[in-house]
Enzyme design. Structure first.
Site, PDB file in Angstrom:
ATOM      1  N   CYS A 144       1.728   1.086  -9.869  1.00  0.00           N
ATOM      2  CA  CYS A 144       0.997   2.341 -10.064  1.00  0.00           C
ATOM      3  C   CYS A 144       0.892   2.820 -11.521  1.00  0.00           C
ATOM      4  CB  CYS A 144       1.556   3.450  -9.166  1.00  0.00           C
ATOM      5  SG  CYS A 144       3.289   3.356  -8.774  1.00  0.00           S
TER       6      CYS A 144
ATOM      7  N   ARG B 131      11.903  -6.808  -7.913  1.00  0.00           N
ATOM      8  CA  ARG B 131      12.960  -5.844  -7.615  1.00  0.00           C
ATOM      9  C   ARG B 131      14.261  -6.588  -7.355  1.00  0.00           C
ATOM     10  NH1 ARG B 131       9.544  -1.875  -3.502  1.00  0.00           N
ATOM     11  NH2 ARG B 131       7.753  -1.628  -4.900  1.00  0.00           N
TER      12      ARG B 131
ATOM     13  N   GLN C 141       2.231  -7.162  -3.845  1.00  0.00           N
ATOM     14  CA  GLN C 141       1.790  -6.040  -3.013  1.00  0.00           C
ATOM     15  C   GLN C 141       0.257  -5.994  -2.956  1.00  0.00           C
ATOM     16  OE1 GLN C 141       3.849  -2.714  -4.988  1.00  0.00           O
ATOM     17  NE2 GLN C 141       4.828  -2.325  -3.026  1.00  0.00           N
TER      18      GLN C 141
ATOM     19  N   HIS D  52      -4.915   2.221  -5.526  1.00  0.00           N
ATOM     20  CA  HIS D  52      -4.736   3.631  -5.886  1.00  0.00           C
ATOM     21  C   HIS D  52      -6.108   4.283  -5.934  1.00  0.00           C
ATOM     22  CE1 HIS D  52      -1.033   1.723  -7.375  1.00  0.00           C
ATOM     23  NE2 HIS D  52      -0.493   2.813  -6.872  1.00  0.00           N
TER      24      HIS D  52
END
Length: 646
Positions: A338, A367, A385, A389
């Site tokens: 994002c 992560r 992913q 947005h």
């Protein structure tokens, strides 16, 4: 004698003497048949045992064996019976820790020098059945914390002593059944005889209190049901799940691998897996283009300061990899996409006329997950992913959420998922932003679900730190739930990054940001797909749609022609021209779960056709190459639209 009023689920109120136990009240309030199926009750807002005295006006609902709460009570009681069985079999050499009910069963943690063997697990299960047959009652006792500590110190149960000291309560409740006593809030079954269908399933390791600095305990998992048929069905599902395990099938079908040389939790996509992934990605891109999205690509690292601004270092720092210094500047592997999309937004001034901006990216993020938590494709350290947005004005918000929900359910349907549970996750304990924005965002999501007629449950406190969200948990063919889709409304990151647009009034305004992922991570989604289809993907998704097989070397030339023509027609085809028996080739193709086998013998060469065999063993009539290619094209189109998932 003073009377109290109990309000039944029907709304009817009944009077009973103060001090009446739940069991006594049931004799007056429900039919004999219902009473015989009741194991506990909900009194006001808490679950209680049948022996609980009622001393104040309250709502009252029996918990029967078919109530949603009943299985948890049964399984919690089964955990106590497991601990009793272990102590009965192995004596004082064992210390007991904790034993809760969990989603599909229960477990109990034990500290024992010797590891439990498979034979031990079988003995424990038999002992549990023996104890259940004895039907010892579960009895609740309340005592001071000091008395409870003395009791467990006397029996050498140091884990219970530690729990009691940390609890720091003046009084605590304990439960006894037979010779076993445990620290517990309850409630429990009236007696152990209710446990008629139980299975000890497996053993695992678990650190005391989840801290790797503490003692490693042995965790025994089990499950229990009120009906033996339900247990049998559950055990069948476990066996079916083992057959469908994506790690097993991923290796057998050569879809993906993990290498110690590369590192744990980092997926290597093999050719067939990479092709499967490409098919999914291509469909994703096409559907987004049709729905007004624009594609972005962003880097894998960024300056560490960006993650300070976004708040990720404060809220997700422990899940991020260590920083790297480049020319005396600190950089960070990205855990999210994002902030990059915000950076693109901020490359120039924006006008209200541009909105909504719909930007999407298949962005790989990283992560940190502990090695013990990694699990095939389901839990990894690097994953992609299907991120997007949307930047919009307040008057765009409702319509954009509508559009996302439509696209979301459409894409899930194409992959064969039409059953799901929807959750509205609200503000967590730790959050950023003001209450007004949180309320506005939560209301927008709630109204969108209601206006779309979608049933949902509220999941309190499970929103992300910057905003509330809708979570969609898909159900696979075995009825298991998987978290994939999420839609989040965010007023906070636009404020943190000082985003703005020029409004119709000529003034600067702050846009609203919607975060959304439809499949979640591609890795996890593909893992779910593998298990959902047991590796036998529908035709439109199958990495190999057809395999050509000759009967003798005499057909090799025609087989090469068929292969070339089908490739030109866009069919994903292989050829097996080895000097092997046809049955051997067919069996191998079936093991690889290839949808179609194209058999070529002398008669097929003469007719310029192929004989088509399905992976289930059925045969189709002979057909020409253009006819077969057209059939595959129809299957592809039907699959992409969700009209067919065979």
């Amino acid at each position: 004698m003073m009377e109290i009023s109990l309000t039944l689920p029907s709304g009817e109120q009944k009077k009973v003497p103060a001090g009446t136990t739940v069991a006594e009240a049931l004799k007056e309030l429900v039919s004999n048949k219902e009473r015989k199926q009741t194991i506990a009750a909900r009194l006001a807002d808490r679950l209680v045992d049948l022996s609980t005295p009622i001393d104040a006006d309250a709502s009252f609902a029996p918990i029967t064996v078919d109530s949603p709460e009943a299985l948890e009570i049964l399984r919690h009681s089964a955990a106590h019976i497991m601990a009793e069985a272990v102590l009965a079999l192995f004596g004082t050499e064992v210390q007991v820790a904790i034993g809760p009910a969990i989603a599909d069963g229960f477990y109990y943690d034990f500290d024992r020098a010797e590891p439990f063997t498979p034979d031990d697990l079988a003995r424990i299960e038999l002992k549990m059945q023996e104890l259940a047959a004895a039907a010892a009652p579960f009895s609740r006792e309340t005592m001071s914390s000091a008395q409870a500590i003395a009791l467990f110190e006397k029996s050498g149960q140091s884990y219970k002593v530690e729990l009691l000291k940390d609890l720091g309560a003046e009084t605590v409740s304990l439960y006894r059944q037979g010779d076993f006593v445990d620290l517990c809030r309850g409630p429990h079954l009236p007696h152990a005889g209710w446990l008629k269908a139980v299975k000890v399933i497996k053993q695992a390791g678990a650190y005391w209190r989840g801290d790797e600095k503490n003692q490693m305990l042995q965790r025994l998992y089990g499950t229990a049901f009120f009906d033996a048929k339900d247990l049998k069905a559950y055990l069948h599902q476990i066996e079916e799940a083992k057959k469908r395990d994506h790690r097993k099938l991923g290796k057998e079908l050569e879809l993906f691998a993990v290498s110690d040389q590369v590192g744990p939790g980092l997926i290597l996509w093999q050719p067939k897996g990479a092709l499967l992934r490409k098919i999914i990605e291509d469909h994703w891109r096409e559907e987004h283009y049709r729905n007004g999205y624009e594609l972005l690509f962003t880097p894998h690292i960024a300056k560490r300061d960006m993650w300070k601004t976004s708040g990720h270092l404060d809220f997700y720092g422990e899940n991020m990899f260590s920083a790297m210094d480049i020319e005396e500047v600190s950089y960070q592997l990205k855990p999210m996409n994002c902030p990059f999309h915000i950076a693109i937004y901020n490359t120039r001034k924006r006008s209200y006329r541009e909105f909504p901006l719909r930007w999407c990216e298949l962005g790989t993020v990283y992560r940190f997950e502990k090695t013990g938590a990694l699990h095939g494709l389901m839990r990894v350290r690097g994953f992609t992913q299907d991120d997007a947005h949307i930047f919009c004005r307040p008057d765009n918000l409702e319509e954009e959420i509508f559009n996302i929900l439509d696209l979301n359910l459409q894409i899930l349907k194409a992959f064969g998922f039409e059953h799901y549970d929807i959750y509205l996750s609200t503000r967590p304990e730790k959050y950023v932003g003001n209450d007004e924005h949180w309320e506005q965002a939560t209301t927008a999501l709630k109204l969108a679900l209601e206006k779309k007629g979608l049933a949902y449950e509220v999941d309190p406190g499970e929103g992300v730190f910057y905003g509330p969200k809708i979570d969609i948990k898909i159900k696979d063919v075995l009825g298991r739930s998987w978290q994939c889709s999420t839609i989040q409304v965010d007023f906070n990151l636009p404020e943190r990054f000082e985003m703005s647009y020029t409004g119709e009034d000529g003034k600067e305004h702050q846009p609203i940001m919607i975060h959304r992922a439809l499949m979640g991570s591609l890795e996890r989604f593909i893992g779910v797909l593998i298990e959902h289809y047991a590796g036998a993907f529908p035709v439109w998704l199958a990495p190999t749609q057809a395999r050509i097989m000759n009967i003798t070397d005499a057909q090799m030339g025609y087989a090469d022609e068929v292969y070339a023509e089908l490739r030109r027609a866009g069919v994903r085809v292989e050829k097996d021209l080895r000097n092997e028996k046809l049955n051997y080739k067919i069996r191998e193709a079936q093991m690889q779960k290839i949808p179609f086998m194209l058999i070529i013998g002398d008669k097929e060469v003469e007719a310029r056709q192929v004989t088509v065999r399905l992976r289930n063993g059925d045969n189709l009539p002979g057909m020409s190459i253009p006819e077969f290619a057209a059939m595959i094209a129809d299957e592809n189109e039907a699959g992409r639209t969700g009209a067919c998932n065979s």
